[in-house]
Design an enzyme around this catalytic site. Structure first.
Site, short mmCIF file in Angstrom:
data_model
loop_
_atom_site.label_atom_id
_atom_site.label_comp_id
_atom_site.label_asym_id
_atom_site.label_seq_id
_atom_site.Cartn_x
_atom_site.Cartn_y
_atom_site.Cartn_z
N LYS A 13 -3.08 -2.92 -2.03
CA LYS A 13 -2.43 -2.75 -0.73
C LYS A 13 -3.15 -1.77 0.18
O LYS A 13 -3.15 -1.94 1.39
CB LYS A 13 -0.95 -2.42 -0.87
CG LYS A 13 -0.63 -1.14 -1.60
CD LYS A 13 0.87 -1.01 -1.76
CE LYS A 13 1.24 0.29 -2.41
NZ LYS A 13 0.57 0.57 -3.72
N ARG A 87 9.27 3.84 -0.90
CA ARG A 87 9.10 3.56 -2.32
C ARG A 87 10.44 3.38 -3.02
O ARG A 87 10.49 2.96 -4.15
CB ARG A 87 8.38 4.77 -2.89
CG ARG A 87 7.63 4.66 -4.17
CD ARG A 87 6.33 3.95 -4.12
NE ARG A 87 5.34 4.54 -5.00
CZ ARG A 87 4.17 5.01 -4.60
NH1 ARG A 87 3.85 4.98 -3.34
NH2 ARG A 87 3.32 5.49 -5.46
N ARG A 119 -10.47 2.38 -12.80
CA ARG A 119 -10.91 3.26 -11.71
C ARG A 119 -11.40 4.60 -12.26
O ARG A 119 -10.71 5.27 -13.00
CB ARG A 119 -9.74 3.56 -10.76
CG ARG A 119 -9.37 2.42 -9.88
CD ARG A 119 -8.66 2.86 -8.62
NE ARG A 119 -7.40 3.55 -8.84
CZ ARG A 119 -6.35 3.43 -8.03
NH1 ARG A 119 -6.42 2.66 -6.96
NH2 ARG A 119 -5.25 4.09 -8.27
N ARG A 152 -8.83 9.72 -12.84
CA ARG A 152 -7.73 10.48 -12.25
C ARG A 152 -6.63 10.52 -13.32
O ARG A 152 -6.39 9.52 -13.99
CB ARG A 152 -7.17 9.68 -11.07
CG ARG A 152 -7.51 10.22 -9.73
CD ARG A 152 -7.09 9.28 -8.61
NE ARG A 152 -5.69 8.87 -8.63
CZ ARG A 152 -5.12 8.08 -7.72
NH1 ARG A 152 -5.84 7.62 -6.71
NH2 ARG A 152 -3.87 7.73 -7.78
N ARG A 163 4.00 4.71 -14.19
CA ARG A 163 4.06 4.48 -12.74
C ARG A 163 4.51 3.06 -12.45
O ARG A 163 5.28 2.83 -11.52
CB ARG A 163 2.67 4.71 -12.11
CG ARG A 163 2.34 6.18 -11.90
CD ARG A 163 0.86 6.38 -11.73
NE ARG A 163 0.35 5.85 -10.48
CZ ARG A 163 -0.92 5.54 -10.25
NH1 ARG A 163 -1.82 5.71 -11.21
NH2 ARG A 163 -1.31 5.07 -9.10
P1 AMP Z 1 -0.04 6.23 -4.78
O1 AMP Z 1 -1.46 6.57 -4.48
O2 AMP Z 1 0.65 5.55 -3.62
O3 AMP Z 1 0.14 5.50 -6.07
O4 AMP Z 1 0.74 7.63 -4.96
C1 AMP Z 1 0.35 8.56 -5.94
C2 AMP Z 1 1.54 9.43 -6.31
O5 AMP Z 1 2.05 10.11 -5.16
C3 AMP Z 1 2.74 8.67 -6.86
O6 AMP Z 1 2.63 8.42 -8.24
C4 AMP Z 1 3.87 9.64 -6.54
O7 AMP Z 1 3.90 10.73 -7.44
C5 AMP Z 1 3.46 10.18 -5.18
N1 AMP Z 1 4.01 9.34 -4.06
C6 AMP Z 1 3.29 8.63 -3.15
N2 AMP Z 1 4.10 8.01 -2.27
C7 AMP Z 1 5.36 8.31 -2.64
C8 AMP Z 1 6.65 7.97 -2.12
N3 AMP Z 1 6.80 7.17 -1.04
N4 AMP Z 1 7.74 8.48 -2.76
C9 AMP Z 1 7.62 9.29 -3.84
N5 AMP Z 1 6.44 9.64 -4.37
C10 AMP Z 1 5.31 9.18 -3.78
#
Ligand code: AMP
Length: 211
Positions: A13, A87, A119, A152, A163
């Site tokens: 995305k 989310r 990754r 990471r 996740r």
């Molecule tokens: P992502 O790169 O979008 O997978 O985000 C990495 C991490 O950031 C996630 O595993 C969450 O810990 C936090 N995070 C990102 N966006 C959100 C959101 N909208 N609500 C809660 N946690 C978020």
């Protein structure tokens, strides 16, 4: 135009957000990026966010909405491409204003795990590599600076699975919320990047033609 991209981690995305952002000159609202930026700060909030991200759990809604609202006020007034946000249902309800499109980029859990655990990034210059699509020339070393490649913490298999489980548990209600508003378009995320982009563009174009 306000677009929300929903898809589990590894669905591509953020790549699609970048393509749409260029096409329509709209800013990207990525709470993942905002969280990563905050996590680098040597502040109590930075430390808290870093800890939650490393554990593979969601950051609390209050912190996320504060980041998102600041972004929307400063950059997103005329429109945005949101990815990774909202989310959960709370966040979706707290996001005020008319949304034009919600694209659900669908990939299987198996494919998401395969993509996410591949990754790697350079521990020195942070250049990204991918064992499926962008292999380093020398195993385990960065092409640019020779630094050691690392994963990471939240891309390691145990965190990835957590996740994904969280994603399905918390994001499905968001999809239902937008489905009830007739906004959701499902896109096959297991196609090549340009084909996914084309599918999205066709829907936007169709909707524009009919208005
Ligand atoms: P992502 O790169 O979008 O997978 O985000 C990495 C991490 O950031 C996630 O595993 C969450 O810990 C936090 N995070 C990102 N966006 C959100 C959101 N909208 N609500 C809660 N946690 C978020």
């Amino acid at each position: 135009m306000k677009i929300i991209l929903i898809g589990c981690q590894g669905s591509g995305k953020s790549t699609q957000a970048e393509l749409l952002s260029k096409k329509f000159s709209l800013p990207i609202l990525s709470t993942g990026d905002l969280c990563r930026k905050t996590a680098q700060e040597n502040s109590p909030l930075g430390k808290k966010v870093k800890k939650m991200m490393n554990q593979g759990v969601l950051v609390d809604d209050f912190t996320i909405m504060k980041m998102a609202k600041k972004f929307l006020k400063e950059d997103g007034r005329k429109g945005f491409i949101a990815e990774g946000f909202p989310r959960n249902l709370n966040q979706a309800k707290a996001l005020k204003g008319k949304i034009d499109f919600v694209f659900y980029i669908k990939v299987s859990q198996k494919e998401a795990i395969r993509r996410l655990t591949s990754r790697w990034l350079c521990s020195q210059c942070e250049e990204n590599f991918n064992l499926l699509t962008k292999l380093p020339k020398k195993k385990g070393l960065c092409d640019l600076c020779g630094g050691k490649l690392i994963q990471r913490e939240d891309d390691q298999e145990a965190a990835v699975k957590q996740r994904l489980a969280l994603y399905f548990q918390q994001t499905e209600p968001v999809l239902d919320y937008y489905r009830q508003q007739g906004l959701v378009h499902e896109i096959n995320g297991e196609q090549p990047i340009p084909a996914i982009h084309q599918d999205i563009m066709k829907i936007i174009q169709l909707s524009r033609d009919s208005h």
